[in-house]
Scaffold this motif. Structure first.
Motif, PDB file in Angstrom:
ATOM      1  N   CYS A 108       0.827  -1.211   0.000  1.00 55.04           N
ATOM      2  CA  CYS A 108       0.000   0.000   0.000  1.00 55.04           C
ATOM      3  C   CYS A 108       0.858   1.256   0.000  1.00 55.04           C
ATOM      4  N   LEU A 109       1.884   1.279   0.829  1.00 55.65           N
ATOM      5  CA  LEU A 109       2.781   2.433   0.873  1.00 55.65           C
ATOM      6  C   LEU A 109       3.488   2.635  -0.463  1.00 55.65           C
ATOM      7  N   ALA A 110       3.936   1.542  -1.062  1.00 59.72           N
ATOM      8  CA  ALA A 110       4.665   1.638  -2.325  1.00 59.72           C
ATOM      9  C   ALA A 110       3.779   2.218  -3.421  1.00 59.72           C
ATOM     10  N   LEU A 111       2.517   1.766  -3.500  1.00 60.26           N
ATOM     11  CA  LEU A 111       1.631   2.273  -4.553  1.00 60.26           C
ATOM     12  C   LEU A 111       1.265   3.727  -4.308  1.00 60.26           C
ATOM     13  N   HIS A 122     -10.126  -2.873  -4.933  1.00 56.13           N
ATOM     14  CA  HIS A 122     -10.836  -3.965  -4.261  1.00 56.13           C
ATOM     15  C   HIS A 122      -9.949  -5.185  -4.059  1.00 56.13           C
ATOM     16  N   THR A 123      -8.652  -4.983  -4.143  1.00 60.80           N
ATOM     17  CA  THR A 123      -7.728  -6.085  -3.860  1.00 60.80           C
ATOM     18  C   THR A 123      -7.943  -6.621  -2.446  1.00 60.80           C
ATOM     19  N   ALA A 182      -6.941   3.099   1.834  1.00 60.67           N
ATOM     20  CA  ALA A 182      -7.686   4.267   1.341  1.00 60.67           C
ATOM     21  C   ALA A 182      -7.124   4.764   0.015  1.00 60.67           C
ATOM     22  N   GLU A 183      -5.805   4.726  -0.141  1.00 64.47           N
ATOM     23  CA  GLU A 183      -5.185   5.204  -1.382  1.00 64.47           C
ATOM     24  C   GLU A 183      -4.527   4.072  -2.169  1.00 64.47           C
ATOM     25  N   TYR A 184      -4.984   2.838  -1.912  1.00 64.83           N
ATOM     26  CA  TYR A 184      -4.502   1.721  -2.719  1.00 64.83           C
ATOM     27  C   TYR A 184      -5.368   1.667  -3.975  1.00 64.83           C
ATOM     28  N   SER A 185      -5.008   2.460  -4.970  1.00 68.30           N
ATOM     29  CA  SER A 185      -5.801   2.633  -6.187  1.00 68.30           C
ATOM     30  C   SER A 185      -4.887   2.766  -7.387  1.00 68.30           C
TER      31      SER A 185
END
Length: 276
Positions: free
Chosen positions: A95-98, A169-170, A179-182
């Protein structure tokens, strides 16, 4: 119409409770003067990305600590929406990386272009407090409507879902950093809505900052995975606000609760679900 009425009210001072607009502006003047003391930073092309990342990660941190403690702390587990699930360090890293990738590779170049085409204007006077509060609410209502339409469309059109929205939706069990995993398209689309609304309303820079802070907090809270006693949906009466439980159901079932914050659009569309 409701948004327009609020906007008109905040501009004609009808919320001033007996104080003049100048007197209401003085309430925020010390804060705005402090912010103006950092004008070079505010005018920097780096500020929007730094501000967004710092606020976002700061809001995520308490929930990450809760995730780390929930396996050993019964109180935290009691409020976890999906107590059988846990947050792994590998998912935190992904999540942080994306999030960093989207901000540095896509958002930062766009903010530099915006900085070049539209230099930052910083007025000396603060906005009246009632105007700031009303315009933040109007921005939230507009963003909620825009996001609802975007979100519903990307669920109803299979190609749009597979191509752009499926990444978000992973994880069927939400946590703050999701929240920002998009994907890039989703990040830029929702970012455009958030950035455009204060411009459309002619908001003061302090109002813009306040809206961005509130919007980021509500997004993180929506995805935090906890239904805490002080959650926003418990403070807003009549079930008008969905909150983390509302959005967690969306990630579990994917066919309900498309609005990010408020519940009225899902009610009107027949897509509101309030329990498992």
């Amino acid at each position: 119409m409701f948004q327009l009425c609020l906007y008109c009210c905040c501009n004609n001072g009808s919320f001033s409770v007996g104080l003049t607009e100048a007197e209401m502006a003085m309430l925020l003047q010390p804060l705005w003067s402090f912010v103006l003391g950092h004008a070079p930073l505010l005018r920097s092309p780096f500020f929007p990305v730094l501000f967004s990342l710092c606020v976002y990660l700061s809001f995520c941190l308490p929930f990450l600590l809760l995730d780390a403690l929930s396996t050993r702390w019964a109180w935290a587990l009691r409020y976890k929406l999906q107590p059988q699930s846990s947050v792994s360090w590998s998912s935190v890293r992904r999540c942080l990386a994306l999030t960093l990738y989207n901000h540095l590779v896509f958002i930062f170049p766009l903010t530099v272009l915006h900085w070049y085409l539209r230099p930052v204007h910083l007025p000396e006077e603060a906005p009246p407090l009632p105007r700031l509060l009303a315009q933040v609410l109007v921005c939230l209502l507009l963003f909620d409507f825009q996001s609802f339409g975007w979100h519903l469309l990307h669920h109803r059109v299979p190609w749009l879902y597979r191509t752009f929205h499926k990444v978000h939706h992973t994880y069927t069990s939400t946590s703050a950093l999701t929240a920002e995993y998009s994907g890039t398209w989703e990040t830029l689309s929702l970012g455009l809505f958030a950035a455009a609304n204060p411009l459309l309303l002619g908001c003061h820079p302090l109002t813009e900052l306040a809206f961005f802070v509130v919007n980021i907090w509500l997004s993180v809270e929506d995805h935090c995975g906890y239904d805490l006693p002080w959650a926003t949906h418990r403070l807003v009466p009549l079930g008008l606000y969905g909150g983390a439980r509302h959005h967690d159901l969306h990630h579990l079932k994917s066919k309900c609760n498309f609005a990010p914050y408020f519940t009225h659009w899902d009610r009107l569309a027949g897509t509101l679900q309030t329990q498992d």
